[in-house]
Design a protein around this motif. Structure first.
Motif, PDB file in Angstrom:
ATOM      1  N   MET A  66       0.777  -1.314  -0.148  1.00  0.00           N
ATOM      2  CA  MET A  66       0.146   0.177  -0.101  1.00  0.00           C
ATOM      3  C   MET A  66       0.796   1.245   0.115  1.00  0.00           C
ATOM      4  SD  MET A  66      -1.296  -0.177   4.126  1.00  0.00           S
ATOM      5  CE  MET A  66      -1.600   1.802   4.344  1.00  0.00           C
ATOM      6  N   THR A  67       0.160   2.370  -0.624  1.00  0.00           N
ATOM      7  CA  THR A  67       1.096   3.562  -0.582  1.00  0.00           C
ATOM      8  C   THR A  67       0.150   4.696  -0.222  1.00  0.00           C
ATOM      9  OG1 THR A  67       2.493   5.074  -1.972  1.00  0.00           O
ATOM     10  CG2 THR A  67       0.953   3.808  -3.033  1.00  0.00           C
ATOM     11  N   ARG A  68       0.336   5.695   0.320  1.00  0.00           N
ATOM     12  CA  ARG A  68      -0.565   6.886   0.667  1.00  0.00           C
ATOM     13  C   ARG A  68       0.029   7.841  -0.244  1.00  0.00           C
ATOM     14  NH1 ARG A  68      -0.330   7.588   5.688  1.00  0.00           N
ATOM     15  NH2 ARG A  68      -2.367   6.492   6.210  1.00  0.00           N
ATOM     16  N   ASN A  69      -1.044   8.144  -1.200  1.00  0.00           N
ATOM     17  CA  ASN A  69      -0.463   8.976  -2.458  1.00  0.00           C
ATOM     18  C   ASN A  69      -0.870  10.468  -2.000  1.00  0.00           C
ATOM     19  OD1 ASN A  69      -0.087  10.011  -5.155  1.00  0.00           O
ATOM     20  ND2 ASN A  69      -2.187  10.320  -5.365  1.00  0.00           N
ATOM     21  N   TRP A  70      -0.064  11.382  -2.281  1.00  0.00           N
ATOM     22  CA  TRP A  70      -0.072  12.694  -2.214  1.00  0.00           C
ATOM     23  C   TRP A  70      -0.313  13.557  -3.330  1.00  0.00           C
ATOM     24  CZ3 TRP A  70      -0.718  15.132   2.793  1.00  0.00           C
ATOM     25  CH2 TRP A  70      -0.475  14.122   3.875  1.00  0.00           C
ATOM     26  N   LEU A  71       0.027  13.096  -4.487  1.00  0.00           N
ATOM     27  CA  LEU A  71      -0.054  13.727  -5.847  1.00  0.00           C
ATOM     28  C   LEU A  71      -1.242  13.838  -6.571  1.00  0.00           C
ATOM     29  CD1 LEU A  71       3.074  12.116  -7.331  1.00  0.00           C
ATOM     30  CD2 LEU A  71       3.049  14.464  -6.292  1.00  0.00           C
ATOM     31  N   VAL A  73      -3.374  13.426  -9.441  1.00  0.00           N
ATOM     32  CA  VAL A  73      -3.092  12.613 -10.724  1.00  0.00           C
ATOM     33  C   VAL A  73      -4.346  12.766 -11.450  1.00  0.00           C
ATOM     34  CG1 VAL A  73      -1.577  11.110  -9.610  1.00  0.00           C
ATOM     35  CG2 VAL A  73      -3.917  10.304  -9.823  1.00  0.00           C
ATOM     36  N   SER A  75      -7.513  11.968 -11.134  1.00  0.00           N
ATOM     37  CA  SER A  75      -8.330  10.579 -10.945  1.00  0.00           C
ATOM     38  C   SER A  75      -9.690  11.019 -10.317  1.00  0.00           C
ATOM     39  CB  SER A  75      -7.677   9.833 -10.099  1.00  0.00           C
ATOM     40  OG  SER A  75      -7.657  10.273  -8.744  1.00  0.00           O
ATOM     41  N   LEU A  77     -10.056  11.518  -7.192  1.00  0.00           N
ATOM     42  CA  LEU A  77      -9.747  11.294  -5.730  1.00  0.00           C
ATOM     43  C   LEU A  77      -9.143  12.347  -5.167  1.00  0.00           C
ATOM     44  CD1 LEU A  77      -8.961   7.779  -5.901  1.00  0.00           C
ATOM     45  CD2 LEU A  77     -11.056   8.630  -5.359  1.00  0.00           C
ATOM     46  N   TYR A  81      -4.796   9.681  -0.294  1.00  0.00           N
ATOM     47  CA  TYR A  81      -5.481   8.583  -0.070  1.00  0.00           C
ATOM     48  C   TYR A  81      -4.782   7.360  -0.492  1.00  0.00           C
ATOM     49  CZ  TYR A  81      -5.351   9.266  -5.235  1.00  0.00           C
ATOM     50  OH  TYR A  81      -4.800   9.619  -6.586  1.00  0.00           O
ATOM     51  N   VAL A  83      -3.876   3.978  -1.871  1.00  0.00           N
ATOM     52  CA  VAL A  83      -3.584   2.936  -3.193  1.00  0.00           C
ATOM     53  C   VAL A  83      -3.071   1.736  -2.806  1.00  0.00           C
ATOM     54  CG1 VAL A  83      -3.403   2.277  -5.566  1.00  0.00           C
ATOM     55  CG2 VAL A  83      -3.567   4.839  -4.728  1.00  0.00           C
TER      56      VAL A  83
END
Lengths: 129, 381
Positions: A66-71, A73, A75, A77, A81, A83
């Motif tokens: 899992m990774t918490r995305n800060w960018l 993108v 999408s 979202l 959040y 992924v």
């Protein structure tokens, strides 16, 4: 339906999305070698048989990574959040979002559904308690 | 016919950084002419063209631009691993007598023109669009982040371990007048930079700049005429695994396991013989996985290996000696720069950043989402 009026997805994945409309998680199962596979193929990748059918899975699995995305993108979202890759108990691995903030790699999860305006619900995962 | 020994006879870089007065094709052409000049060759001598990322039928387009009509052509798209794979392909072609002079070339203006897209969009019927795009994984950084997270889970690799790799690259960049970032960098600086996709910070990730280059290969008879000392291509290998991250069999192992084994076996050397290592450092985790999978350290030990300062100037395995994609330049595909730097090190013309007595170099290209690997072993002759 997609914008051509045909059913959602591509001709092979269409059963996945038809099930998603009903909030059912289905993947291909091979009656010959009893393995599950996802993404769908025209034959079983493990034994090359045609004996494939779409079956319901339990919706339970384990967080593989899992990774918490800060960018941002684009999408739709709002960051941050999470992924994740979830390994279904039946074997296949899905890319998805985790909706519980406290989950870690190795935790047990189960599927839930995220509605969207432009297509069938998406399978996302929450803590299995 | 007997197999011929193959050499890199010329290398050159295109304009770098922020390029406003050239096109991608003019940049590539300038690099090709300069690389041929090093080799003592002309455009008319070129009979093999190897191009990726220059548009559809890349070798055809660049061939037209250069006035070259090759009898051996390769426009393979193996992502960022293409250029090391092109060394493999051209080596075999030259060795078999199917090509006399091979040119590998590329240029990009991703910085000044449009930057990188962060999501793989495209065909709405593609599996990517259906099953991956809606979940908002950053492309490609989020994919690398998932690999880093799994590596941390399985082996305890820390963010500080990864940061060591960025610190090592910067130390080399400080010795390179052409490097983009040359101010000192500490582990604390890396960890203080914003997260892009956890556990990766901004400073774990490579630059986004304009650049490109060219590499010329030929056989011994042509190598003798080269203006600069030619470098022998001892071995090469390539492999690929997944395209979609969900289909990867293991997030902690890359195709470097195969491409490295193939290249080293062909070269008849082991990792102990390697004096200089040029990996595709798209992110710090990319380097760490390559170190393990190529056999420089055991699987899972990458964090310890880099934390010991192994990659730094004066360390046991000088790596990213130009400053790498992390600190020197990254035009979208780093593969040609890796080869150029390795050749300069093995020619002993790397100036302040010269690795003393560098004899054997290993260049490792990575493509897709850590899903393509291509490895080249070079030796000073």
């Amino acid at each position: 339906m997609n914008d051509t009026g045909a059913l959602w997805g591509d001709p092979l994945s269409e059963p996945f999305w038809r099930a998603a409309w009903e909030r059912r998680l289905k993947v291909q199962f091979c009656a010959q070698c009893e393995r599950y596979q996802h993404y769908p193929r025209p034959f079983c990748l493990s034994c090359q048989s045609d004996a494939l059918a779409w079956v319901d899975v339990t919706g339970r699995g384990t967080v593989y990574s899992m990774t918490r995305n800060w960018l941002d993108v684009g999408s739709g979202l709002v960051p941050p959040y999470v992924v994740a890759l979830v390994d279904l108990d039946e074997g296949p691995r899905l890319l998805t979002n985790l909706i519980d903030d406290t989950l870690c790699i190795g935790d047990r999860v189960e599927v839930t559904w995220r509605d969207r305006v432009d297509g069938p619900p998406l399978p996302v995962f929450k803590s299995l308690d | 016919m007997a197999s011929r020994d193959v050499y890199i006879v010329g290398v050159a870089e295109s304009p770098l950084g922020k390029v406003y007065d050239q096109t991608e094709f003019s940049m590539a052409a300038l690099a090709v002419r300069d690389a041929l000049d090093e080799a003592g060759l002309r455009l008319a001598d070129v009979d093999g063209l190897f191009v990726n990322y220059m548009g559809e039928e890349g070798s055809v387009q660049l061939g037209e631009y250069l006035g070259v009509q090759p009898r051996y052509a390769d426009s393979s798209d193996l992502g960022g691993a293409s250029f090391e794979a092109f060394v493999h392909h051209s080596m075999l072609a030259i060795a078999a007598g199917r090509c006399e002079v091979a040119v590998l070339a590329y240029a990009s203006r991703q910085r000044t023109r449009r930057g990188r897209t962060r999501v793989m969009a495209g065909d709405p019927q593609s599996l990517m669009s259906q099953f991956e795009v809606p979940f908002g994984l950053a492309f490609p950084l989020g994919h690398f982040a998932l690999q880093a997270a799994r590596h941390a889970y399985e082996f305890g690799t820390t963010e500080a371990d990864l940061a060591e790799i960025a610190v090592a690259a910067r130390m080399w960049a400080m010795k390179n007048p052409e490097a983009w970032h040359r101010d000192p960098l500490t582990v604390e600086d890396v960890l203080a930079s914003a997260y892009v996709s956890e556990p990766l910070h901004k400073l774990d990730c490579c630059l986004v700049l304009d650049g490109g280059g060219a590499v010329v290969l030929s056989h011994a008879a042509r190598a003798r005429d080269a203006a600069k000392r030619a470098v022998r291509v001892l071995g090469a290998g390539e492999a690929h695994g997944h395209w979609h991250i969900s289909q990867s069999r293991s997030l902690v192992e890359t195709p470097a396991v195969t491409s490295g084994r193939e290249a080293l076996a062909m070269a008849g050397v082991t990792v102990e013989d390697i004096d200089v290592f040029e990996p595709y450092d798209a992110t710090t985790i990319s380097v760490l996985l390559a170190l393990e999978d190529l056999g420089f350290c055991p699987k899972g030990e990458g964090g310890r290996f880099v934390a010991a300062g192994s990659l730094r100037p004066g360390g046991s395995l000088p790596s990213m000696t130009s400053g790498g994609g992390l600190s020197y330049n990254h035009p979208g595909a780093l593969g040609l720069h890796l080869l150029t730097e390795a050749v300069r090190q093995l020619r002993h013309e790397a100036g302040e950043r010269q690795v003393p007595d560098a004899e054997v170099g290993l260049v490792h290209g990575v493509g897709g989402l850590l899903s393509v690997g291509s490895t080249v072993v070079l030796r000073r002759e």
